[in-house]
Design a protein around this motif. Structure first.
Motif, PDB file in Angstrom:
ATOM      1  N   ILE A  23       0.823  -1.204   0.000  1.00 50.74           N
ATOM      2  CA  ILE A  23       0.000   0.000   0.000  1.00 50.74           C
ATOM      3  C   ILE A  23       0.862   1.261   0.000  1.00 50.74           C
ATOM      4  CG2 ILE A  23      -1.605   1.357   1.419  1.00 50.74           C
ATOM      5  CD1 ILE A  23      -2.847  -1.351   2.296  1.00 50.74           C
ATOM      6  N   SER A  24       1.960   1.241   0.738  1.00 48.00           N
ATOM      7  CA  SER A  24       2.767   2.456   0.879  1.00 48.00           C
ATOM      8  C   SER A  24       3.859   2.600  -0.170  1.00 48.00           C
ATOM      9  CB  SER A  24       3.396   2.495   2.272  1.00 48.00           C
ATOM     10  OG  SER A  24       4.401   1.520   2.381  1.00 48.00           O
ATOM     11  N   ALA A  25       3.915   1.718  -1.138  1.00 52.45           N
ATOM     12  CA  ALA A  25       4.976   1.774  -2.150  1.00 52.45           C
ATOM     13  C   ALA A  25       4.989   3.117  -2.875  1.00 52.45           C
ATOM     14  CB  ALA A  25       4.820   0.631  -3.146  1.00 52.45           C
ATOM     15  N   GLU A  26       3.834   3.666  -3.142  1.00 58.17           N
ATOM     16  CA  GLU A  26       3.764   4.943  -3.866  1.00 58.17           C
ATOM     17  C   GLU A  26       4.389   6.075  -3.060  1.00 58.17           C
ATOM     18  OE1 GLU A  26       0.302   7.971  -5.243  1.00 58.17           O
ATOM     19  OE2 GLU A  26      -0.016   5.879  -5.743  1.00 58.17           O
ATOM     20  N   GLY A  27       4.228   6.048  -1.755  1.00 59.63           N
ATOM     21  CA  GLY A  27       4.781   7.102  -0.903  1.00 59.63           C
ATOM     22  C   GLY A  27       6.297   7.093  -0.847  1.00 59.63           C
ATOM     23  N   ARG A  28       6.913   5.951  -1.159  1.00 63.88           N
ATOM     24  CA  ARG A  28       8.373   5.854  -1.134  1.00 63.88           C
ATOM     25  C   ARG A  28       9.004   6.170  -2.483  1.00 63.88           C
ATOM     26  NH1 ARG A  28       6.628   1.103   0.991  1.00 63.88           N
ATOM     27  NH2 ARG A  28       7.569  -0.099  -0.689  1.00 63.88           N
ATOM     28  N   ALA A  29       8.191   6.399  -3.491  1.00 62.95           N
ATOM     29  CA  ALA A  29       8.692   6.660  -4.846  1.00 62.95           C
ATOM     30  C   ALA A  29       9.461   7.980  -4.872  1.00 62.95           C
ATOM     31  CB  ALA A  29       7.532   6.705  -5.830  1.00 62.95           C
ATOM     32  N   ALA A  46       6.362  16.988  -0.160  1.00 61.12           N
ATOM     33  CA  ALA A  46       6.389  15.661  -0.783  1.00 61.12           C
ATOM     34  C   ALA A  46       7.662  14.915  -0.390  1.00 61.12           C
ATOM     35  CB  ALA A  46       6.289  15.786  -2.300  1.00 61.12           C
ATOM     36  N   MET A  47       8.776  15.637  -0.318  1.00 59.09           N
ATOM     37  CA  MET A  47      10.035  14.999   0.068  1.00 59.09           C
ATOM     38  C   MET A  47      10.002  14.559   1.533  1.00 59.09           C
ATOM     39  SD  MET A  47      12.608  17.463  -2.087  1.00 59.09           S
ATOM     40  CE  MET A  47      14.112  16.784  -1.443  1.00 59.09           C
ATOM     41  N   GLN A  48       9.382  15.369   2.380  1.00 59.72           N
ATOM     42  CA  GLN A  48       9.247  15.001   3.791  1.00 59.72           C
ATOM     43  C   GLN A  48       8.349  13.765   3.932  1.00 59.72           C
ATOM     44  OE1 GLN A  48       7.238  17.812   6.333  1.00 59.72           O
ATOM     45  NE2 GLN A  48       8.283  17.030   8.149  1.00 59.72           N
ATOM     46  N   GLN A  49       7.263  13.729   3.205  1.00 61.04           N
ATOM     47  CA  GLN A  49       6.372  12.564   3.241  1.00 61.04           C
ATOM     48  C   GLN A  49       7.089  11.322   2.722  1.00 61.04           C
ATOM     49  OE1 GLN A  49       2.718  13.529   1.254  1.00 61.04           O
ATOM     50  NE2 GLN A  49       2.158  15.086   2.755  1.00 61.04           N
ATOM     51  N   GLN A  50       7.898  11.492   1.687  1.00 61.59           N
ATOM     52  CA  GLN A  50       8.673  10.377   1.152  1.00 61.59           C
ATOM     53  C   GLN A  50       9.645   9.859   2.212  1.00 61.59           C
ATOM     54  OE1 GLN A  50      11.908  11.317  -1.422  1.00 61.59           O
ATOM     55  NE2 GLN A  50      11.657   9.448  -2.634  1.00 61.59           N
ATOM     56  N   MET A  52       9.414  10.075   5.448  1.00 63.38           N
ATOM     57  CA  MET A  52       8.664   9.379   6.505  1.00 63.38           C
ATOM     58  C   MET A  52       8.216   8.001   6.036  1.00 63.38           C
ATOM     59  SD  MET A  52       6.527  12.411   8.472  1.00 63.38           S
ATOM     60  CE  MET A  52       5.401  12.660   7.130  1.00 63.38           C
ATOM     61  N   ALA A  53       7.777   7.890   4.791  1.00 64.25           N
ATOM     62  CA  ALA A  53       7.367   6.593   4.248  1.00 64.25           C
ATOM     63  C   ALA A  53       8.553   5.635   4.169  1.00 64.25           C
ATOM     64  CB  ALA A  53       6.741   6.772   2.863  1.00 64.25           C
ATOM     65  N   GLN A  54       9.719   6.154   3.821  1.00 62.22           N
ATOM     66  CA  GLN A  54      10.911   5.310   3.755  1.00 62.22           C
ATOM     67  C   GLN A  54      11.320   4.833   5.150  1.00 62.22           C
ATOM     68  OE1 GLN A  54      13.513   7.989   1.643  1.00 62.22           O
ATOM     69  NE2 GLN A  54      12.997   7.096  -0.347  1.00 62.22           N
ATOM     70  N   ALA A  55      11.226   5.720   6.145  1.00 61.79           N
ATOM     71  CA  ALA A  55      11.548   5.330   7.519  1.00 61.79           C
ATOM     72  C   ALA A  55      10.578   4.262   8.013  1.00 61.79           C
ATOM     73  CB  ALA A  55      11.514   6.553   8.437  1.00 61.79           C
ATOM     74  N   GLN A  56       9.318   4.433   7.700  1.00 57.36           N
ATOM     75  CA  GLN A  56       8.317   3.444   8.095  1.00 57.36           C
ATOM     76  C   GLN A  56       8.590   2.106   7.404  1.00 57.36           C
ATOM     77  OE1 GLN A  56       4.228   4.314   6.991  1.00 57.36           O
ATOM     78  NE2 GLN A  56       3.536   3.519   8.964  1.00 57.36           N
ATOM     79  N   ASP A  57       9.022   2.154   6.175  1.00 59.77           N
ATOM     80  CA  ASP A  57       9.352   0.926   5.452  1.00 59.77           C
ATOM     81  C   ASP A  57      10.541   0.217   6.099  1.00 59.77           C
ATOM     82  OD1 ASP A  57       8.865  -0.863   3.178  1.00 59.77           O
ATOM     83  OD2 ASP A  57      10.827  -0.160   2.483  1.00 59.77           O
ATOM     84  N   ARG A  58      11.531   0.984   6.536  1.00 58.66           N
ATOM     85  CA  ARG A  58      12.681   0.379   7.224  1.00 58.66           C
ATOM     86  C   ARG A  58      12.241  -0.295   8.520  1.00 58.66           C
ATOM     87  NH1 ARG A  58      15.074   5.084   5.246  1.00 58.66           N
ATOM     88  NH2 ARG A  58      14.793   6.185   7.218  1.00 58.66           N
ATOM     89  N   ARG A  59      11.320   0.336   9.252  1.00 57.86           N
ATOM     90  CA  ARG A  59      10.808  -0.279  10.492  1.00 57.86           C
ATOM     91  C   ARG A  59      10.042  -1.563  10.181  1.00 57.86           C
ATOM     92  NH1 ARG A  59      10.098   5.206  11.752  1.00 57.86           N
ATOM     93  NH2 ARG A  59       7.947   5.187  11.046  1.00 57.86           N
ATOM     94  N   ARG A  60       9.262  -1.544   9.111  1.00 57.23           N
ATOM     95  CA  ARG A  60       8.523  -2.747   8.700  1.00 57.23           C
ATOM     96  C   ARG A  60       9.480  -3.882   8.361  1.00 57.23           C
ATOM     97  NH1 ARG A  60       4.569   0.498   6.298  1.00 57.23           N
ATOM     98  NH2 ARG A  60       5.806   0.724   4.424  1.00 57.23           N
ATOM     99  N   LYS A  61      10.521  -3.551   7.615  1.00 57.70           N
ATOM    100  CA  LYS A  61      11.501  -4.575   7.223  1.00 57.70           C
ATOM    101  C   LYS A  61      12.212  -5.140   8.446  1.00 57.70           C
ATOM    102  CE  LYS A  61      12.238  -2.988   2.524  1.00 57.70           C
ATOM    103  NZ  LYS A  61      13.145  -2.324   1.572  1.00 57.70           N
ATOM    104  N   SER A  62      12.538  -4.290   9.398  1.00 54.51           N
ATOM    105  CA  SER A  62      13.190  -4.745  10.622  1.00 54.51           C
ATOM    106  C   SER A  62      12.271  -5.686  11.408  1.00 54.51           C
ATOM    107  CB  SER A  62      13.560  -3.531  11.487  1.00 54.51           C
ATOM    108  OG  SER A  62      14.101  -3.934  12.708  1.00 54.51           O
ATOM    109  N   GLU A  63      11.000  -5.331  11.487  1.00 50.75           N
ATOM    110  CA  GLU A  63      10.041  -6.199  12.172  1.00 50.75           C
ATOM    111  C   GLU A  63       9.874  -7.519  11.429  1.00 50.75           C
ATOM    112  OE1 GLU A  63       5.494  -6.311  13.970  1.00 50.75           O
ATOM    113  OE2 GLU A  63       6.169  -4.493  12.978  1.00 50.75           O
ATOM    114  N   ALA A  64       9.870  -7.473  10.111  1.00 57.02           N
ATOM    115  CA  ALA A  64       9.740  -8.701   9.322  1.00 57.02           C
ATOM    116  C   ALA A  64      10.918  -9.638   9.576  1.00 57.02           C
ATOM    117  CB  ALA A  64       9.618  -8.369   7.834  1.00 57.02           C
ATOM    118  N   VAL A  65      12.114  -9.082   9.727  1.00 59.59           N
ATOM    119  CA  VAL A  65      13.293  -9.896  10.030  1.00 59.59           C
ATOM    120  C   VAL A  65      13.135 -10.553  11.402  1.00 59.59           C
ATOM    121  CG1 VAL A  65      15.772  -9.754  10.570  1.00 59.59           C
ATOM    122  CG2 VAL A  65      14.866  -8.625   8.533  1.00 59.59           C
TER     123      VAL A  65
END
Length: 111
Positions: A23-29, A46-50, A52-65
Motif C-alpha cells: 500500500i505504501s509503495a507509492e509514498g516511497r517513490a 512531498a520529500m518530507q512525506q517520502q 517518513m514513508a521510507q523510515a516506516q518501510d525500514r521499520r517494517r523490514k526490521s520487524e519482518a526480520v
C-alpha cells in the motif's frame, strides 16, 4: 501463549506487514522536481512525506526480520528461550510480542 498461537500471530503480522508495504509503495517513490507543476513548498512537503514513508518501510523490514527469526526459533524448538542467556522468556512478554528473542534482563542490558 502456545507455540501454535505464536505461529499464527507471527504469520498474520507478517502478512499485515507485506500488505502495508504494498500500500505504501507509492509514498516511497522518488519525488519529481518539476518546478512548473509543483511549487517549492509542495515539493518539500512531498520529500518530507517520502522520507517518513521510507523510515516506516525500514521499520517494517526490521520487524519482518524479527518475525522470520522467531518462526525459525519456533521450527527449531527454541522459541520462548532467550537467545542471549538461555533463560525462559516471560509468557507475558511473549504474549505482547511473540517475535522477542531476549528476556527482560538481557533486553535491558542486564547481562
Amino acid at each position: 501463549m502456545t507455540e501454535d498461537e505464536a505461529r499464527a500471530a507471527l504469520l498474520a503480522r507478517r502478512e499485515q506487514l507485506a500488505q502495508e508495504a504494498r500500500i505504501s509503495a507509492e509514498g516511497r517513490a522518488p519525488v519529481t522536481l518539476q518546478q512548473d507543476s509543483v511549487g517549492r513548498l509542495s515539493r518539500m512537503d512531498a520529500m518530507q512525506q517520502q522520507a517518513m514513508a521510507q523510515a516506516q518501510d525500514r521499520r517494517r523490514k526490521s520487524e519482518a526480520v524479527r518475525i522470520e527469526a522467531a518462526l525459525i526459533r519456533l521450527n527449531e524448538g527454541e522459541w520462548g528461550w532467550c537467545v542471549t542467556c538461555g533463560n525462559e522468556i516471560a509468557e507475558r512478554r511473549l504474549a505482547h510480542d511473540p517475535s522477542v528473542a531476549t528476556c527482560v534482563a538481557c533486553a535491558g542490558g542486564g547481562n
